[in-house]
Write a protein that holds these residues in place. Structure first.
Motif, PDB file in Angstrom:
ATOM      1  N   GLU A   3       0.837  -1.188   0.000  1.00 43.60           N
ATOM      2  CA  GLU A   3       0.000   0.000   0.000  1.00 43.60           C
ATOM      3  C   GLU A   3       0.884   1.254   0.000  1.00 43.60           C
ATOM      4  N   ARG A   7      -2.259   6.260   0.269  1.00 41.31           N
ATOM      5  CA  ARG A   7      -3.420   5.368   0.424  1.00 41.31           C
ATOM      6  C   ARG A   7      -3.539   4.903   1.878  1.00 41.31           C
ATOM      7  N   LEU A   8      -2.423   4.604   2.525  1.00 41.69           N
ATOM      8  CA  LEU A   8      -2.419   4.206   3.930  1.00 41.69           C
ATOM      9  C   LEU A   8      -3.001   5.323   4.795  1.00 41.69           C
ATOM     10  N   GLU A  10      -4.953   7.812   3.796  1.00 42.05           N
ATOM     11  CA  GLU A  10      -6.368   7.976   3.443  1.00 42.05           C
ATOM     12  C   GLU A  10      -7.237   6.914   4.106  1.00 42.05           C
ATOM     13  N   ASN A  11      -6.842   5.671   4.002  1.00 38.16           N
ATOM     14  CA  ASN A  11      -7.646   4.586   4.580  1.00 38.16           C
ATOM     15  C   ASN A  11      -7.716   4.677   6.101  1.00 38.16           C
ATOM     16  N   SER A  12      -6.604   5.006   6.729  1.00 37.38           N
ATOM     17  CA  SER A  12      -6.589   5.157   8.190  1.00 37.38           C
ATOM     18  C   SER A  12      -7.494   6.304   8.614  1.00 37.38           C
ATOM     19  N   LEU A  14     -10.097   7.504   6.945  1.00 35.98           N
ATOM     20  CA  LEU A  14     -11.503   7.153   6.712  1.00 35.98           C
ATOM     21  C   LEU A  14     -12.051   6.221   7.792  1.00 35.98           C
ATOM     22  N   ILE A  15     -11.241   5.298   8.254  1.00 35.01           N
ATOM     23  CA  ILE A  15     -11.676   4.410   9.338  1.00 35.01           C
ATOM     24  C   ILE A  15     -11.969   5.233  10.590  1.00 35.01           C
ATOM     25  N   TRP A  17     -12.566   8.515  10.811  1.00 34.30           N
ATOM     26  CA  TRP A  17     -13.679   9.433  10.527  1.00 34.30           C
ATOM     27  C   TRP A  17     -15.020   8.708  10.632  1.00 34.30           C
ATOM     28  N   ASP A  18     -15.117   7.553   9.960  1.00 31.01           N
ATOM     29  CA  ASP A  18     -16.366   6.787   9.973  1.00 31.01           C
ATOM     30  C   ASP A  18     -16.752   6.366  11.385  1.00 31.01           C
ATOM     31  N   GLN A  51      -2.341   0.043   9.541  1.00 30.76           N
ATOM     32  CA  GLN A  51      -3.515   0.875   9.306  1.00 30.76           C
ATOM     33  C   GLN A  51      -4.445   0.980  10.506  1.00 30.76           C
ATOM     34  N   SER A  55      -5.395   4.333  12.745  1.00 32.57           N
ATOM     35  CA  SER A  55      -6.755   4.851  12.924  1.00 32.57           C
ATOM     36  C   SER A  55      -7.178   4.821  14.390  1.00 32.57           C
TER      37      SER A  55
END
Length: 75
Positions: A3, A7-8, A10-12, A14-15, A17-18, A51, A55
């Motif tokens: 990754e 991207r790492l 971004e994905n972290s 988003l987790i 944030w969600d 990741q 997060s």
């Protein structure tokens, strides 16, 4: 597949944030976004690449920050 760092991050992000959004702990979006990104980016610069750890640490850091600052939750 390896990754990329963007991207790492971004994905972290988003987790985190969600999760905060789902639990009603998000607060002001701009403040939350900046704090989450700062936390994740700092850890990535220190070499962290897991990741879920990124997060989870960002969530915990934001929760502490929010409680210390007495920030209102988002409605």
């Amino acid at each position: 597949m390896i990754e990329t760092l963007p991207r790492l991050i971004e994905n972290s992000f988003l987790i985190a944030w969600d999760y905060l959004e789902a639990t009603g702990e998000l607060g002001h979006p701009d403040t939350a976004a900046r704090h989450l990104l700062d936390t994740i980016e700092t850890m990535v610069l220190q070499g962290e690449r897991r990741q879920l750890l990124l997060s989870n640490k960002a969530i915990a850091s934001y929760q502490r920050f929010s409680a210390e600052q007495g920030l209102p939750l988002a409605s």
